[in-house]
Scaffold this motif. Structure first.
Motif, mmCIF file in Angstrom:
data_model
loop_
_atom_site.group_PDB
_atom_site.id
_atom_site.type_symbol
_atom_site.label_atom_id
_atom_site.label_comp_id
_atom_site.label_asym_id
_atom_site.label_seq_id
_atom_site.Cartn_x
_atom_site.Cartn_y
_atom_site.Cartn_z
ATOM 1 N N ASN A 27 9.660 4.244 0.793
ATOM 2 C CA ASN A 27 9.674 4.875 1.914
ATOM 3 C C ASN A 27 10.932 5.311 2.266
ATOM 4 N N GLU A 61 10.371 19.509 2.562
ATOM 5 C CA GLU A 61 10.093 20.602 3.484
ATOM 6 C C GLU A 61 11.015 19.962 4.656
ATOM 7 N N LYS A 111 8.076 -1.393 -1.983
ATOM 8 C CA LYS A 111 7.623 -0.434 -0.691
ATOM 9 C C LYS A 111 8.594 0.195 0.278
ATOM 10 N N GLY A 122 8.331 11.502 11.287
ATOM 11 C CA GLY A 122 7.815 10.879 12.268
ATOM 12 C C GLY A 122 6.759 9.913 11.590
ATOM 13 N N PHE A 172 1.811 13.644 14.301
ATOM 14 C CA PHE A 172 3.192 13.504 13.417
ATOM 15 C C PHE A 172 3.035 14.257 12.333
ATOM 16 N N LYS A 173 1.896 14.615 11.647
ATOM 17 C CA LYS A 173 1.900 15.252 10.615
ATOM 18 C C LYS A 173 0.435 15.978 10.441
ATOM 19 N N GLU A 227 2.501 20.731 10.828
ATOM 20 C CA GLU A 227 2.442 21.376 9.667
ATOM 21 C C GLU A 227 0.829 21.915 9.187
ATOM 22 N N GLU A 231 0.767 -1.196 0.099
ATOM 23 C CA GLU A 231 -0.032 0.112 0.227
ATOM 24 C C GLU A 231 0.841 1.216 0.093
ATOM 25 N N PHE A 232 0.295 2.257 -0.438
ATOM 26 C CA PHE A 232 0.909 3.500 -0.610
ATOM 27 C C PHE A 232 0.302 4.595 0.045
ATOM 28 N N LEU A 233 -0.615 4.330 1.068
ATOM 29 C CA LEU A 233 -1.529 5.362 1.494
ATOM 30 C C LEU A 233 -0.712 6.085 2.447
ATOM 31 N N GLU A 241 -1.194 8.765 5.549
ATOM 32 C CA GLU A 241 -2.272 9.219 6.636
ATOM 33 C C GLU A 241 -2.809 10.751 6.196
HETATM 34 C C1 UGA Z 1 4.240 7.337 4.397
HETATM 35 C C2 UGA Z 1 4.301 7.457 2.746
HETATM 36 O O1 UGA Z 1 4.453 8.688 2.339
HETATM 37 C C3 UGA Z 1 3.189 6.581 2.047
HETATM 38 O O2 UGA Z 1 3.434 6.741 0.681
HETATM 39 C C4 UGA Z 1 3.286 5.047 2.601
HETATM 40 O O3 UGA Z 1 2.248 4.477 1.913
HETATM 41 C C5 UGA Z 1 2.897 5.312 4.218
HETATM 42 O O4 UGA Z 1 4.035 5.892 4.675
HETATM 43 C C6 UGA Z 1 2.974 3.921 4.497
HETATM 44 O O5 UGA Z 1 4.050 3.118 4.603
HETATM 45 O O6 UGA Z 1 2.226 3.233 5.029
HETATM 46 P P1 UGA Z 1 2.824 8.576 5.936
HETATM 47 O O7 UGA Z 1 3.329 7.746 7.199
HETATM 48 O O8 UGA Z 1 1.295 9.017 6.168
HETATM 49 O O9 UGA Z 1 2.978 8.124 4.701
HETATM 50 O O10 UGA Z 1 3.440 10.197 6.065
HETATM 51 P P2 UGA Z 1 4.412 11.122 5.280
HETATM 52 O O11 UGA Z 1 3.344 12.063 4.446
HETATM 53 O O12 UGA Z 1 5.331 10.411 4.228
HETATM 54 O O13 UGA Z 1 4.994 12.003 6.254
HETATM 55 C C7 UGA Z 1 5.741 11.317 7.074
HETATM 56 C C8 UGA Z 1 6.656 12.447 7.972
HETATM 57 O O14 UGA Z 1 7.641 12.992 7.132
HETATM 58 C C9 UGA Z 1 5.795 13.394 8.504
HETATM 59 O O15 UGA Z 1 5.979 13.289 9.880
HETATM 60 C C10 UGA Z 1 5.937 14.599 7.746
HETATM 61 O O16 UGA Z 1 5.540 15.683 8.463
HETATM 62 C C11 UGA Z 1 7.434 14.437 7.489
HETATM 63 N N1 UGA Z 1 7.898 15.303 6.050
HETATM 64 C C12 UGA Z 1 7.057 14.941 5.059
HETATM 65 C C13 UGA Z 1 8.894 16.157 6.355
HETATM 66 O O17 UGA Z 1 9.353 16.496 7.465
HETATM 67 N N2 UGA Z 1 9.079 16.832 5.275
HETATM 68 C C14 UGA Z 1 8.416 16.584 3.914
HETATM 69 O O18 UGA Z 1 8.892 17.235 3.044
HETATM 70 C C15 UGA Z 1 7.535 15.727 4.008
#
Ligand code: UGA
Length: 472
Positions: free
Chosen positions: A227, A270, A223, A276, A338-339, A403, A152-154, A156
C-alpha cells in the motif's frame, strides 16, 4: 470448512461472502446488532459491485449466515478470520484494540483448537502479540490456537473480483498445519475450481493466482509495503504533474510513456487530487510510525504523505485563482466518493474541498451516483442533486472530484449552456482539455499545459453539433 468471520465491514463481508461462494460454510458476526439484523434481512450496508447478489445467493443456499452471537461464531468454526477495523489513532499508529478484544473473546470461548487468521491490516509483529494474548487468556486447557496472517489486497469497487481472481494470495504461517489448512481454504480459488458467479470481465482468461507462503512478520509487512508503494507511486506522478505545469509538458503523455516500461507499469500514475480512502492514508501513517519506532528513517514515505496533503491546497489555489472571490459563488461538485465505484467517503478529498468552499462562503451543490446519502449526513449544508446536470445550472464553477467514468459521457455542450460561467476545474484529469476548450470552457486540471487553455472569455455559444467527446 466451517469458517467464522469476525467483523462485517468491507473486508469481512467480501471475505465471508467469497469464502461461502467457493464452497465453505461461513458464519459472519459483528458487534453492531443493527448491521447483523440488516444483513439477515438481505440489506448490504455498503455499495460494492456484485456483492449484494452474491451475498443473497449464498444466504439462500445456507452457506452464509449472520449472527450477533460472537461466542457461537467462535465455537462453531474450525478457522476464524479476524476482519475488524484498525483505524488510525491520533498519533498515526493503528488502533489494535478491536483485534485485542476479539483475541480475548476467542481465547475465553473456544472449546476446541482453531486456526486464527489475521486478515485486518496490521503492523508487523501484531501476529506475535496475537499469539501471546490467545495463550495468556486461554480458558480451556488443551485448546490450541494456531495463528496465521493472510493480508487482503481488495480494492473497493472491485473487491469481489479481487477476491475471486486475485494476483496473489499471501499466507504467513509458522506451522505446517496452518499452511495446509489455508491451502485447503483457498484451493478452489488457487485451482480456479469454481463457477464465477458474476462473469467478471475477462475472468475465463485470467491466470490462477500465485500462492506466496511466508512468515507471519513478512506477510504483515507485505501488506503495508504494498500500500505504501502504491501511495508513493501516486505522489510521484503528482509531483511530476507539478513539474509539467511549470515546464509546459503534459502529465498524460509523460506517464503514458513511462508506464510502457514494464519495470514501471502504467497503473497508479494518475495525477490529480491524490489518494484518499480508508486504506492508503492510514496505512502510510501506520507504516511511518512503525519505521520510526524501529529506528528506520523512512523520509521517502513521509514525503509521499506530505505531497498528498498538499494536493488539496494546490487545487484550492486553482479554484481561488479562477474564481478570484469565492464568497457567494455557486459551485457545482461532480463526485464525492474517494474514488469511482464506491459509496465510501472516508478520507475523500471532496470533503475537505467542500468544507473549505463553505467556509469561504460559496454555495455548493453536489452530485455523486453512490455517495450522496453518506455525505449528506456530515455535510448537510450542501444541496444534493439527483442528476448531474442540475449541479451545473447557473454555476460559476464545476469541480470534478471523483474519477467516475460516467462523467466523461455527460453532454458537456449541454452543461456549457447551463452554467453561469463555463468554468471547469477537473481534480481527476478526467476530461480532454482540447475538447473542453473547443466547447468554449475555461478548463483547468493537473499537469497539463495551461497555455493551450487560454480562457475563451466571450463564449460564442455551442452548436448542437459540437458534442465532441470530452474524454481524456
Ligand atoms: C487500496 C489498495 O489499492 C488495495 O490493494 C488494498 O487491498 C486496499 O487499499 C486495502 O488496504 O484494503 P483502495 O483503498 O480501495 O485500495 O483504493 P485504491 O484503488 O488504491 O485508490 C486509493 C486512492 O488513490 C483513491 O483516492 C484514488 O482516487 C487514488 N488514486 C489511485 C490516484 O489518485 N491515482 C491513481 O493512479 C490511482
Amino acid at each position: 470448512m466451517r469458517i467464522s468471520v469476525i467483523g462485517c465491514g468491507y473486508v469481512g463481508l467480501v471475505t465471508g461472502t467469497g469464502l461461502a461462494e467457493v464452497g465453505h460454510q461461513v458464519i459472519c458476526t459483528d458487534n453492531d446488532p443493527e448491521r447483523i439484523a440488516a444483513l439477515k434481512a438481505g440489506v448490504v450496508p455498503i455499495y460494492e459491485p456484485y456483492l449484494d447478489a452474491m451475498l443473497a445467493a449464498n444466504h439462500r443456499a445456507q452457506r452464509l449466515s449472520f449472527t450477533s452471537d460472537a461466542t457461537q461464531a467462535v465455537r462453531e468454526a474450525e478457522a476464524i478470520f479476524i476482519c475488524v477495523g484498525t483505524p488510525p489513532l491520533e498519533n498515526g499508529e493503528a488502533d489494535l484494540s478491536a483485534i485485542d478484544n476479539v483475541a480475548r473473546l476467542i481465547a475465553a470461548e473456544a472449546c476446541d483448537s482453531k486456526l486464527i487468521v489475521e486478515k485486518s491490516t496490521v503492523p508487523a509483529q501484531t501476529g506475535q502479540q496475537l499469539k501471546r494474548v490467545l495463550e495468556v487468556y486461554r480458558r480451556n486447557v488443551g485448546v490450541e490456537f494456531r495463528v496465521a496472517s493472510n493480508p487482503e489486497f481488495l480494492r473497493e469497487g472491485t473487491a469481489v473480483e479481487d477476491f475471486l481472481h486475485p494476483d496473489r494470495i499471501v499466507i504467513g504461517v509458522e506451522d505446517e498445519a496452518s499452511e495446509k489448512q489455508l491451502r485447503e481454504i483457498y484451493r478452489p480459488i488457487l485451482e480456479r475450481r469454481f463457477q464465477c458467479p458474476v462473469h467478471l470481465s475477462g475472468c475465463p482468461a485470467m491466470r490462477p493466482p500465485t500462492l506466496v507462503v511466508t512468515t507471519i512478520n513478512s506477510a504483515e509487512l507485505i501488506k503495508h509495503a504494498s500500500n505504501s508503494f502504491l501511495a508513493m507511486k501516486i505522489s510521484y506522478a503528482n509531483i511530476i504533474a507539478d513539474v509539467c505545469e511549470k515546464v509546459g509538458a503534459d502529465i498524460k503523455e509523460v506517464t503514458y510513456a513511462m508506464g510502457l516500461d514494464p519495470r514501471i507499469g502504467p497503473r497508479f500514475l494518475e495525477a490529480g487530487l491524490g489518494f484518499g480512502g480508508f486504506c492508503l492514508p492510514k496505512d502510510v501513517q501506520a507504516f511511518i510510525r512503525l519505521a520510526d519506532r524501529s529506528g528506520v528513517d523512512f523520509g521517502m514515505l513521509k514525503e509521499a504523505e506530505h505531497v498528498n496533503k498538499r494536493r488539496i491546497e494546490l487545487f484550492f489555489e486553482k479554484i481561488r485563482q479562477a474564481l478570484w472571490v469565492v464568497k457567494d459563488k455557486q459551485v457545482g461538485v461532480l463526485g464525492l466518493a474517494f474514488k469511482a465505484n464506491t459509496d465510501d467517503i472516508r478520507f475523500a478529498p471532496s470533503l475537505e474541498i467542500i468544507r473549505r468552499l463553505l467556509a469561504e462562503g460559496a454555495h455548493v451543490r453536489a452530485y455523486d451516483q453512490e455517495a450522496m446519502d453518506k455525505t449528506s449526513e456530515i455535510l448537510p449544508q450542501v444541496r444534493y442533486s439527483r442528476e448531474p446536470y442540475e449541479v451545473a445550472q447557473d454555476a460559476d464553477a464545476l469541480l470534478i472530484l471523483t474519477e467516475w467514468p460516467e462523467f466523461r459521457q455527460l453532454d458537456w455542450a449541454r452543461i456549457y449552456s447551463m452554467m453561469g460561467r463555463p468554468l471547469v476545474l477537473d481534480g481527476r484529469n478526467l476530461l480532454n482539455p482540447a475538447a473542453m476548450m473547443d466547447l468554449g470552457f475555461e478548463y483547468y486540471s493537473f499537469g497539463r499545459p495551461t497555455e493551450a487553455l487560454t480562457p475563451n472569455l466571450v463564449p460564442s455559444g455551442v452548436s448542437s453539433a459540437s458534442t465532441a467527446s470530452a474524454s481524456a
